[in-house]
Design a protein around this motif. Structure first.
Motif, PDB file in Angstrom:
ATOM      1  N   UNK A   1      87.364  43.416  40.283  1.00 53.48           N
ATOM      2  CA  UNK A   1      88.167  44.584  39.928  1.00 53.48           C
ATOM      3  C   UNK A   1      87.968  45.623  41.019  1.00 53.48           C
ATOM      4  N   UNK A   2      89.072  46.074  41.592  1.00 50.44           N
ATOM      5  CA  UNK A   2      89.041  47.095  42.646  1.00 50.44           C
ATOM      6  C   UNK A   2      89.702  48.360  42.112  1.00 50.44           C
ATOM      7  N   UNK A   3      89.121  49.507  42.431  1.00 49.98           N
ATOM      8  CA  UNK A   3      89.669  50.781  41.973  1.00 49.98           C
ATOM      9  C   UNK A   3      90.172  51.627  43.131  1.00 49.98           C
ATOM     10  N   UNK A   4      91.362  52.198  42.943  1.00 55.77           N
ATOM     11  CA  UNK A   4      91.910  53.161  43.897  1.00 55.77           C
ATOM     12  C   UNK A   4      91.340  54.544  43.566  1.00 55.77           C
ATOM     13  N   UNK A   5      91.115  55.387  44.556  1.00 57.07           N
ATOM     14  CA  UNK A   5      90.634  56.737  44.283  1.00 57.07           C
ATOM     15  C   UNK A   5      91.695  57.558  43.555  1.00 57.07           C
ATOM     16  N   UNK A   6      91.277  58.636  42.918  1.00 57.45           N
ATOM     17  CA  UNK A   6      92.213  59.501  42.210  1.00 57.45           C
ATOM     18  C   UNK A   6      93.320  59.949  43.160  1.00 57.45           C
ATOM     19  N   UNK A   7      94.543  59.793  42.718  1.00 62.47           N
ATOM     20  CA  UNK A   7      95.689  60.135  43.551  1.00 62.47           C
ATOM     21  C   UNK A   7      96.108  59.021  44.484  1.00 62.47           C
ATOM     22  N   UNK A   8      95.391  57.899  44.453  1.00 63.04           N
ATOM     23  CA  UNK A   8      95.698  56.773  45.325  1.00 63.04           C
ATOM     24  C   UNK A   8      96.542  55.719  44.633  1.00 63.04           C
ATOM     25  N   UNK A   9      97.312  56.122  43.646  1.00 60.01           N
ATOM     26  CA  UNK A   9      98.133  55.189  42.882  1.00 60.01           C
ATOM     27  C   UNK A   9      99.567  55.670  42.939  1.00 60.01           C
ATOM     28  N   UNK A  10     100.483  54.779  43.255  1.00 59.07           N
ATOM     29  CA  UNK A  10     101.890  55.161  43.322  1.00 59.07           C
ATOM     30  C   UNK A  10     102.773  54.147  42.637  1.00 59.07           C
ATOM     31  N   UNK A  11     103.783  54.632  41.940  1.00 58.71           N
ATOM     32  CA  UNK A  11     104.760  53.783  41.264  1.00 58.71           C
ATOM     33  C   UNK A  11     106.130  54.382  41.531  1.00 58.71           C
ATOM     34  N   UNK A  12     107.028  53.588  42.071  1.00 59.83           N
ATOM     35  CA  UNK A  12     108.383  54.062  42.318  1.00 59.83           C
ATOM     36  C   UNK A  12     108.449  55.238  43.274  1.00 59.83           C
TER      37      UNK A  12
ATOM     38  N   UNK B   1      86.151  24.979  49.383  1.00 63.30           N
ATOM     39  CA  UNK B   1      85.756  24.844  47.980  1.00 63.30           C
ATOM     40  C   UNK B   1      86.927  25.234  47.087  1.00 63.30           C
ATOM     41  N   UNK B   2      87.110  24.600  45.920  1.00 62.22           N
ATOM     42  CA  UNK B   2      88.262  24.859  45.061  1.00 62.22           C
ATOM     43  C   UNK B   2      88.093  26.112  44.188  1.00 62.22           C
ATOM     44  N   UNK B   3      87.958  27.265  44.829  1.00 62.49           N
ATOM     45  CA  UNK B   3      87.739  28.520  44.109  1.00 62.49           C
ATOM     46  C   UNK B   3      89.086  29.125  43.689  1.00 62.49           C
ATOM     47  N   UNK B   4      89.160  29.544  42.438  1.00 57.03           N
ATOM     48  CA  UNK B   4      90.298  30.310  41.930  1.00 57.03           C
ATOM     49  C   UNK B   4      89.842  31.761  41.880  1.00 57.03           C
ATOM     50  N   UNK B   5      90.570  32.635  42.583  1.00 56.85           N
ATOM     51  CA  UNK B   5      90.204  34.046  42.671  1.00 56.85           C
ATOM     52  C   UNK B   5      91.226  34.894  41.928  1.00 56.85           C
ATOM     53  N   UNK B   6      90.717  35.768  41.068  1.00 53.21           N
ATOM     54  CA  UNK B   6      91.550  36.713  40.332  1.00 53.21           C
ATOM     55  C   UNK B   6      91.101  38.102  40.773  1.00 53.21           C
ATOM     56  N   UNK B   7      92.027  38.845  41.369  1.00 52.99           N
ATOM     57  CA  UNK B   7      91.727  40.200  41.826  1.00 52.99           C
ATOM     58  C   UNK B   7      92.628  41.170  41.090  1.00 52.99           C
ATOM     59  N   UNK B   8      92.026  42.163  40.476  1.00 52.08           N
ATOM     60  CA  UNK B   8      92.752  43.176  39.726  1.00 52.08           C
ATOM     61  C   UNK B   8      92.574  44.516  40.430  1.00 52.08           C
ATOM     62  N   UNK B   9      93.680  45.170  40.715  1.00 50.06           N
ATOM     63  CA  UNK B   9      93.633  46.492  41.341  1.00 50.06           C
ATOM     64  C   UNK B   9      94.073  47.523  40.305  1.00 50.06           C
ATOM     65  N   UNK B  10      93.258  48.576  40.147  1.00 45.48           N
ATOM     66  CA  UNK B  10      93.497  49.598  39.132  1.00 45.48           C
ATOM     67  C   UNK B  10      93.275  50.992  39.698  1.00 45.48           C
ATOM     68  N   UNK B  11      93.892  52.004  39.084  1.00 46.57           N
ATOM     69  CA  UNK B  11      93.484  53.369  39.409  1.00 46.57           C
ATOM     70  C   UNK B  11      92.066  53.569  38.890  1.00 46.57           C
ATOM     71  N   UNK B  12      91.392  54.586  39.377  1.00 49.20           N
ATOM     72  CA  UNK B  12      89.982  54.753  39.016  1.00 49.20           C
ATOM     73  C   UNK B  12      89.751  55.023  37.535  1.00 49.20           C
ATOM     74  N   UNK B  13      90.796  55.284  36.773  1.00 47.21           N
ATOM     75  CA  UNK B  13      90.643  55.486  35.331  1.00 47.21           C
ATOM     76  C   UNK B  13      90.786  54.180  34.556  1.00 47.21           C
ATOM     77  N   UNK B  14      91.239  53.117  35.232  1.00 48.85           N
ATOM     78  CA  UNK B  14      91.490  51.847  34.555  1.00 48.85           C
ATOM     79  C   UNK B  14      90.210  51.132  34.175  1.00 48.85           C
TER      80      UNK B  14
END
Length: 139
Positions: A111-122, A63-76
């Motif tokens: 929309x998917x949320x990471x648990x607190x402290x489960x977010x890393x940048x650099x 099926x021609x489904x377009x999927x948009x998945x957003x990953x955020x920290x739990x505060x997003x």
């Protein structure tokens, strides 16, 4: 905050393939109330995956489904209203950037949320409070 778009070949227009990530990024920044925040803007990004038509399925059928998945920290997008604002904007963006005839039920957004402290940048781990502090410092 990664945004992943997965679409079958030929469903997004050529311009759509180029424009979908910048427009979804702007929608996320706006729904988050972070327009103009340099820290927040710098951590929004993503990828567009255009797959052969025979690689996308829904309901057990091709099926021609377009999927948009957003990953955020739990505060997003912490409120239901903020999540609704992003989903509404994202659905409109997908509709605008697809070929004529793309059906609304073939646009999926989650929309998917990471648990607190489960977010890393650099290489740095961020708690929700640390992310808020960094964004506030950039405001």
């Amino acid at each position: 905050m990664p945004i992943t778009v997965t679409a079958p070949e030929g469903v997004l227009t050529a311009a759509g393939e180029r424009e979908i990530l910048p427009r979804l990024s702007a929608a996320l920044i706006e729904a988050s109330g972070a327009t103009g925040n340099s820290f927040f803007t710098a951590i929004v990004g993503g990828t567009v995956h255009v797959l052969p038509n025979n690689r996308i399925y829904a309901g057990g059928a091709n099926r021609p489904v377009v999927m948009v998945e957003l990953k955020l920290p739990n505060i997003g997008l912490a409120s239901i209203e903020a999540r609704e604002a992003f989903i509404t904007a994202a659905a409109r963006i997908v509709t605008d950037l697809c070929v004529p005839g793309h059906r609304p039920e073939n646009t999926w957004i989650n929309i998917l949320n990471a648990p607190d402290g489960g977010w890393g940048i650099g290489g740095r781990q961020y708690s929700g409070d640390a992310l808020v502090a960094a964004a506030m410092a950039a405001a």
